[in-house]
Design a protein around this motif. Sequence first.
Motif, PDB file in Angstrom:
ATOM      1  N   GLN A 293       0.995  -1.112   0.090  1.00  0.00           N
ATOM      2  CA  GLN A 293       0.013  -0.067   0.054  1.00  0.00           C
ATOM      3  C   GLN A 293       0.866   1.238   0.034  1.00  0.00           C
ATOM      4  O   GLN A 293       1.881   1.319   0.782  1.00  0.00           O
ATOM      5  CB  GLN A 293      -0.831   0.078   1.255  1.00  0.00           C
ATOM      6  CG  GLN A 293      -1.566  -1.381   1.493  1.00  0.00           C
ATOM      7  CD  GLN A 293      -2.270  -1.810   0.146  1.00  0.00           C
ATOM      8  OE1 GLN A 293      -2.909  -0.910  -0.618  1.00  0.00           O
ATOM      9  NE2 GLN A 293      -2.286  -2.795  -0.221  1.00  0.00           N
ATOM     10  N   PRO A 294       0.651   2.283  -1.022  1.00  0.00           N
ATOM     11  CA  PRO A 294       1.689   3.159  -0.963  1.00  0.00           C
ATOM     12  C   PRO A 294       1.466   4.378  -0.104  1.00  0.00           C
ATOM     13  O   PRO A 294       0.955   5.516  -0.591  1.00  0.00           O
ATOM     14  CB  PRO A 294       1.339   3.757  -2.573  1.00  0.00           C
ATOM     15  CG  PRO A 294      -0.242   3.432  -2.838  1.00  0.00           C
ATOM     16  CD  PRO A 294      -0.275   2.056  -1.997  1.00  0.00           C
ATOM     17  N   ASN A 295       1.525   4.080   1.292  1.00  0.00           N
ATOM     18  CA  ASN A 295       1.497   5.237   2.213  1.00  0.00           C
ATOM     19  C   ASN A 295       2.526   5.935   2.558  1.00  0.00           C
ATOM     20  O   ASN A 295       3.272   5.531   3.347  1.00  0.00           O
ATOM     21  CB  ASN A 295       0.753   4.497   3.493  1.00  0.00           C
ATOM     22  CG  ASN A 295      -0.472   3.500   3.214  1.00  0.00           C
ATOM     23  OD1 ASN A 295      -1.425   4.156   2.465  1.00  0.00           O
ATOM     24  ND2 ASN A 295      -0.798   2.628   3.838  1.00  0.00           N
ATOM     25  N   ILE A 296       2.823   6.976   1.695  1.00  0.00           N
ATOM     26  CA  ILE A 296       4.112   7.644   1.754  1.00  0.00           C
ATOM     27  C   ILE A 296       3.980   8.565   2.867  1.00  0.00           C
ATOM     28  O   ILE A 296       3.245   9.225   2.989  1.00  0.00           O
ATOM     29  CB  ILE A 296       4.212   8.313   0.405  1.00  0.00           C
ATOM     30  CG1 ILE A 296       4.232   7.321  -0.696  1.00  0.00           C
ATOM     31  CG2 ILE A 296       5.678   9.182   0.382  1.00  0.00           C
ATOM     32  CD1 ILE A 296       4.499   7.891  -2.326  1.00  0.00           C
ATOM     33  N   ALA A 297       5.307   8.575   3.428  1.00  0.00           N
ATOM     34  CA  ALA A 297       5.684   9.638   4.375  1.00  0.00           C
ATOM     35  C   ALA A 297       6.983  10.304   4.262  1.00  0.00           C
ATOM     36  O   ALA A 297       7.925   9.329   3.914  1.00  0.00           O
ATOM     37  CB  ALA A 297       5.469   9.496   5.701  1.00  0.00           C
ATOM     38  N   TYR A 298       7.261  11.625   4.295  1.00  0.00           N
ATOM     39  CA  TYR A 298       8.718  12.001   4.065  1.00  0.00           C
ATOM     40  C   TYR A 298       9.067  12.762   5.664  1.00  0.00           C
ATOM     41  O   TYR A 298       8.492  13.438   6.316  1.00  0.00           O
ATOM     42  CB  TYR A 298       8.945  13.178   3.070  1.00  0.00           C
ATOM     43  CG  TYR A 298       8.350  12.635   1.657  1.00  0.00           C
ATOM     44  CD1 TYR A 298       9.180  11.628   1.021  1.00  0.00           C
ATOM     45  CD2 TYR A 298       7.120  13.040   1.266  1.00  0.00           C
ATOM     46  CE1 TYR A 298       8.815  11.307  -0.419  1.00  0.00           C
ATOM     47  CE2 TYR A 298       6.730  12.426  -0.135  1.00  0.00           C
ATOM     48  CZ  TYR A 298       7.528  11.621  -0.733  1.00  0.00           C
ATOM     49  OH  TYR A 298       7.186  11.384  -2.001  1.00  0.00           O
ATOM     50  N   GLY A 299      10.612  12.701   5.820  1.00  0.00           N
ATOM     51  CA  GLY A 299      10.956  13.596   6.813  1.00  0.00           C
ATOM     52  C   GLY A 299      10.261  13.540   8.330  1.00  0.00           C
ATOM     53  O   GLY A 299      10.348  12.458   8.635  1.00  0.00           O
ATOM     54  N   ASP A 300      10.062  14.696   8.664  1.00  0.00           N
ATOM     55  CA  ASP A 300       9.213  14.753   9.891  1.00  0.00           C
ATOM     56  C   ASP A 300       8.077  14.033  10.127  1.00  0.00           C
ATOM     57  O   ASP A 300       7.631  13.339  11.064  1.00  0.00           O
ATOM     58  CB  ASP A 300       8.622  16.343  10.270  1.00  0.00           C
ATOM     59  CG  ASP A 300      10.148  17.151  10.590  1.00  0.00           C
ATOM     60  OD1 ASP A 300      11.204  16.363  10.568  1.00  0.00           O
ATOM     61  OD2 ASP A 300       9.859  18.479  10.414  1.00  0.00           O
ATOM     62  N   GLU A 301       7.103  13.814   9.002  1.00  0.00           N
ATOM     63  CA  GLU A 301       6.105  13.047   9.076  1.00  0.00           C
ATOM     64  C   GLU A 301       6.385  11.564   9.257  1.00  0.00           C
ATOM     65  O   GLU A 301       5.674  10.883   9.826  1.00  0.00           O
ATOM     66  CB  GLU A 301       5.093  13.161   7.638  1.00  0.00           C
ATOM     67  CG  GLU A 301       3.883  12.310   7.664  1.00  0.00           C
ATOM     68  CD  GLU A 301       3.064  12.556   6.224  1.00  0.00           C
ATOM     69  OE1 GLU A 301       1.975  11.901   6.148  1.00  0.00           O
ATOM     70  OE2 GLU A 301       3.567  13.265   5.455  1.00  0.00           O
ATOM     71  N   PHE A 302       7.426  11.258   8.682  1.00  0.00           N
ATOM     72  CA  PHE A 302       7.969   9.832   8.517  1.00  0.00           C
ATOM     73  C   PHE A 302       8.332   9.612  10.086  1.00  0.00           C
ATOM     74  O   PHE A 302       8.410   8.529  10.735  1.00  0.00           O
ATOM     75  CB  PHE A 302       9.344   9.573   7.745  1.00  0.00           C
ATOM     76  CG  PHE A 302       9.738   8.274   7.655  1.00  0.00           C
ATOM     77  CD1 PHE A 302       9.134   7.073   8.239  1.00  0.00           C
ATOM     78  CD2 PHE A 302      10.764   7.933   7.022  1.00  0.00           C
ATOM     79  CE1 PHE A 302       9.527   5.573   8.143  1.00  0.00           C
ATOM     80  CE2 PHE A 302      11.296   6.771   6.774  1.00  0.00           C
ATOM     81  CZ  PHE A 302      10.783   5.753   7.503  1.00  0.00           C
ATOM     82  N   ALA A 303       9.082  10.611  10.805  1.00  0.00           N
ATOM     83  CA  ALA A 303       9.635  10.417  12.129  1.00  0.00           C
ATOM     84  C   ALA A 303       8.412  10.516  13.256  1.00  0.00           C
ATOM     85  O   ALA A 303       8.399   9.528  14.008  1.00  0.00           O
ATOM     86  CB  ALA A 303      10.246  11.791  12.444  1.00  0.00           C
ATOM     87  N   ASP A 304       7.233  11.136  12.703  1.00  0.00           N
ATOM     88  CA  ASP A 304       5.955  10.835  13.651  1.00  0.00           C
ATOM     89  C   ASP A 304       5.461   9.451  13.307  1.00  0.00           C
ATOM     90  O   ASP A 304       5.138   8.763  14.427  1.00  0.00           O
ATOM     91  CB  ASP A 304       5.056  11.709  13.194  1.00  0.00           C
ATOM     92  CG  ASP A 304       5.290  13.402  13.653  1.00  0.00           C
ATOM     93  OD1 ASP A 304       6.259  13.661  14.439  1.00  0.00           O
ATOM     94  OD2 ASP A 304       4.757  14.201  12.850  1.00  0.00           O
ATOM     95  N   TYR A 305       5.488   8.750  12.457  1.00  0.00           N
ATOM     96  CA  TYR A 305       5.033   7.547  12.281  1.00  0.00           C
ATOM     97  C   TYR A 305       5.793   6.632  12.858  1.00  0.00           C
ATOM     98  O   TYR A 305       5.313   5.632  13.788  1.00  0.00           O
ATOM     99  CB  TYR A 305       5.050   7.222  10.533  1.00  0.00           C
ATOM    100  CG  TYR A 305       5.027   5.517  10.599  1.00  0.00           C
ATOM    101  CD1 TYR A 305       3.857   4.809  10.589  1.00  0.00           C
ATOM    102  CD2 TYR A 305       6.250   4.878  10.369  1.00  0.00           C
ATOM    103  CE1 TYR A 305       3.596   3.338  10.371  1.00  0.00           C
ATOM    104  CE2 TYR A 305       6.144   3.508  10.164  1.00  0.00           C
ATOM    105  CZ  TYR A 305       4.947   3.064  10.018  1.00  0.00           C
ATOM    106  OH  TYR A 305       4.737   1.480  10.163  1.00  0.00           O
ATOM    107  N   LEU A 306       7.082   6.679  12.874  1.00  0.00           N
ATOM    108  CA  LEU A 306       8.040   5.759  13.661  1.00  0.00           C
ATOM    109  C   LEU A 306       7.702   5.859  15.076  1.00  0.00           C
ATOM    110  O   LEU A 306       7.809   5.030  15.762  1.00  0.00           O
ATOM    111  CB  LEU A 306       9.482   6.359  13.385  1.00  0.00           C
ATOM    112  CG  LEU A 306      10.129   5.822  11.842  1.00  0.00           C
ATOM    113  CD1 LEU A 306      11.319   6.448  11.762  1.00  0.00           C
ATOM    114  CD2 LEU A 306       9.849   4.415  11.492  1.00  0.00           C
TER     115      LEU A 306
END
Length: 319
Positions: A293-306
């Motif tokens: 599933q192409p649930n993309i996140a970059y930078g700070d948004e990716f950090a929030d996901y983590l």
Amino acid sequence: MKSSKILAASLVGVTALSLAACSGTSAGGGTFRAANTTMIVPFAAGGGSDVSGRTVAQGLEAATGVNITAENREGGNGAVGYSYFLGRQGDGNTLLAAETSLLTLPIAQDVEFDHTSFTPIMKLGDDYTLMVVRDDSPYTTCDQVVEAAKSERVVAAVSGSVSLDEVVFSMVEQDQGVEFDRVPYESGGEVVAGLLGEQVDIASLNPSEVVGQLESGDMRALCAFSEERYEYEELADIPTATEQGIDVAFAQFRGFIAPGGIPDDATTFWIDAAEEFAGSAEYQAYIEDNYMQPNIAYGDEFADYLGTASTELEAVFEQ
């Protein structure tokens, strides 16, 4: 999990990055100069992480003109590769193909890093799993497996103590108040062989690992540990675990990170490159070929996901 998400992902962020890359500076106008770059893959060649890392390396290379070479540093369920990467602090010309072990290793093992030790660049998407059995299994649904585990021995294959399948089976146990026996394997390929060889009763595998066996009839999928049913034609008839009364949905993320302490313009450079990659046919093919599933996140948004995912996993491993 709509097919329209894939189309939308393919249109994300087409930029003028290639011009900036040719000049050797970031799109943000900084002084970072991308040189020959290494994409660390913390697992052996041939697995899902290896495919992800090499696909991203090729995509970033096409977007930037920078030579990017994939390098496998396997061992310790990913700990060897991540620990080596920790030593690349401040090096903007080293990347790593990351997945859920980035979060599970610090929880379950004594390692010197966690997700905050690194610089998140791009989350490519989510890779959910299926509970599968042999074609001659008496089980036809996941809730039947759960019911059987209340009174008899049900043996599950797992590919490591911090693997996605271990996480998913643990979540099922906690949600349903049951317990599965475990047989450990080194890889998804060994799990498939163990299931077909009647060494175990059930396995939790990514669709890309078993779609061939599902199509041949050697295996059956009982449920998907996803939030919604797949829209991929090959998987569309598989019910979710939630539909069967099992409140478990968890995906292995796939993405890539940079070392901690890199310059801000290096972070900008690789995020811009990631956005360029996300708009390519190669990205769309990677997602579709691996039933992700192409649930993309970059930078700070990716950090929030983590951060959110790490908290959820801590609750699983503390049980």
